[in-house]
Design an enzyme around this catalytic site. Structure first.
Site, mmCIF file in Angstrom:
data_model
loop_
_atom_site.group_PDB
_atom_site.id
_atom_site.type_symbol
_atom_site.label_atom_id
_atom_site.label_comp_id
_atom_site.label_asym_id
_atom_site.label_seq_id
_atom_site.Cartn_x
_atom_site.Cartn_y
_atom_site.Cartn_z
ATOM 1 N N ARG A 98 -3.030 5.718 -9.256
ATOM 2 C CA ARG A 98 -3.259 4.671 -8.234
ATOM 3 C C ARG A 98 -4.606 3.992 -8.443
ATOM 4 N NH1 ARG A 98 -4.233 6.250 -2.881
ATOM 5 N NH2 ARG A 98 -4.032 4.088 -2.249
ATOM 6 N N GLU A 118 0.867 -1.175 0.000
ATOM 7 C CA GLU A 118 0.000 0.000 0.000
ATOM 8 C C GLU A 118 0.911 1.234 0.000
ATOM 9 O OE1 GLU A 118 -3.214 0.676 -0.457
ATOM 10 O OE2 GLU A 118 -2.381 2.688 -0.286
ATOM 11 N N CYS A 163 3.942 -2.584 -8.473
ATOM 12 C CA CYS A 163 2.639 -2.108 -8.004
ATOM 13 C C CYS A 163 2.790 -0.888 -7.079
ATOM 14 C CB CYS A 163 1.876 -3.272 -7.359
ATOM 15 S SG CYS A 163 0.094 -2.987 -7.351
ATOM 16 N N HIS A 188 2.616 -8.151 -10.404
ATOM 17 C CA HIS A 188 3.440 -8.798 -9.365
ATOM 18 C C HIS A 188 4.105 -10.083 -9.865
ATOM 19 C CE1 HIS A 188 1.772 -6.459 -5.926
ATOM 20 N NE2 HIS A 188 0.691 -6.409 -6.677
ATOM 21 N N ILE A 240 -3.332 -6.518 -8.727
ATOM 22 C CA ILE A 240 -4.106 -6.428 -7.479
ATOM 23 C C ILE A 240 -4.276 -4.957 -7.121
ATOM 24 C CG2 ILE A 240 -4.232 -7.119 -5.054
ATOM 25 C CD1 ILE A 240 -2.145 -9.352 -5.806
ATOM 26 N N ARG A 241 -5.472 -4.434 -7.292
ATOM 27 C CA ARG A 241 -5.713 -2.990 -7.105
ATOM 28 C C ARG A 241 -4.554 -2.183 -7.703
ATOM 29 N NH1 ARG A 241 -9.580 -1.085 -4.281
ATOM 30 N NH2 ARG A 241 -8.480 0.684 -3.410
ATOM 31 N N GLU A 285 6.506 -11.501 -8.628
ATOM 32 C CA GLU A 285 6.982 -12.254 -7.449
ATOM 33 C C GLU A 285 5.943 -13.258 -6.960
ATOM 34 O OE1 GLU A 285 5.982 -9.169 -7.500
ATOM 35 O OE2 GLU A 285 4.899 -8.630 -5.686
HETATM 36 N N1 GLN Z 1 -3.383 0.080 -4.512
HETATM 37 C C1 GLN Z 1 -2.111 -0.011 -3.861
HETATM 38 C C2 GLN Z 1 -1.471 1.344 -3.608
HETATM 39 O O1 GLN Z 1 -1.999 2.355 -3.912
HETATM 40 C C3 GLN Z 1 -1.147 -0.856 -4.653
HETATM 41 C C4 GLN Z 1 -1.621 -2.283 -4.678
HETATM 42 C C5 GLN Z 1 -0.514 -3.307 -4.711
HETATM 43 O O2 GLN Z 1 0.670 -3.005 -4.491
HETATM 44 N N2 GLN Z 1 -0.894 -4.532 -4.923
HETATM 45 O O3 GLN Z 1 -0.417 1.391 -3.075
#
Ligand code: GLN
Length: 204
Positions: free
Chosen positions: A112, A52, A83, A183, A141-142, A185
């Site tokens: 973001r 995050e 990410c 990702h 993922i987001r 990883e």
């Molecule tokens: N949405 C997250 C952010 O703003 C990033 C998501 C992630 O690293 N999987 O940091």
């Protein structure tokens, strides 16, 4: 620091640190977690994991590593951000928190949670420039996307867009800095980490 046997740190303030340590080891790199400025000074390169970015930004300021990180990036240290890590490497961000700072270094604007509006999480086979014919499995993922890049930035991967332009940029490189929205990883395919390790070995 030696370039024969470079040591790659993983910024371990928050996020999927362990997965990156494993992926780097699988790509034959010496890897270790980095939390403090003293630890940053001892590594030749750095991975900024997913997680995050607002929390990571706060913790980087709190732990006193934000400015040392900016100095190392300016001095040419290779860094790979996934990410949230991509967001940390962006010179400009959209939809960030008002007080959110980035390390910066890549001349790009990153939005973001950009895919979130269409699709919270998804996987996609993505052709990745420099990794041969077999696409990588992009786990999102987001995830952010790269809204725009400056002239010095090389686009390495894109995905078809649901609306707007034909495609969205999801992997870039500028000099010694590499960033992906997704990702690698988490997939067991270590080609992107191997690509970064080669970048580190060739950095001067
Ligand atoms: N949405 C997250 C952010 O703003 C990033 C998501 C992630 O690293 N999987 O940091």
């Amino acid at each position: 620091m030696s370039t024969n046997n470079p040591v790659i740190g993983v910024l371990a303030l928050q996020g999927d640190v362990r997965e990156h340590l494993i992926a780097l080891a699988a790509a034959d790199a010496l890897a270790r977690p980095v939390r403090r400025a003293e630890e940053l000074a001892e590594v030749d390169a750095l991975v900024i994991p997913g997680g995050e970015s607002t929390t990571m930004s706060k913790l980087a300021l709190l732990f006193g590593v934000m400015d040392p990180l900016r100095e190392r990036v300016a001095a040419g240290m290779p860094v790979y951000g996934t990410c949230a890590g991509m967001i940390m490497l962006a010179d400009k961000i959209l939809d960030g928190r008002d007080d959110q700072e980035t390390v910066g270094g890549i001349d790009m604007t990153v939005r973001r949670n950009a895919f979130g509006r269409q699709n919270e999480s998804f996987e996609s086979a993505i052709p990745f420039q420099g990794l041969g014919d077999e696409p990588v499995n992009g786990v999102f993922i987001r995830a952010p996307w790269v809204e725009s890049v400056g002239e010095g930035v090389q686009v390495l991967a894109e995905v078809p867009a649901a609306d707007g332009p034909d495609s969205r940029i999801v992997a870039v490189r500028q000099g010694n800095l590499l960033a992906t929205s997704f990702h690698p990883e988490l997939t067991g395919d270590h080609r992107v980490h191997a690509y970064f390790v080669a970048m580190v070995e060739n950095a001067h």
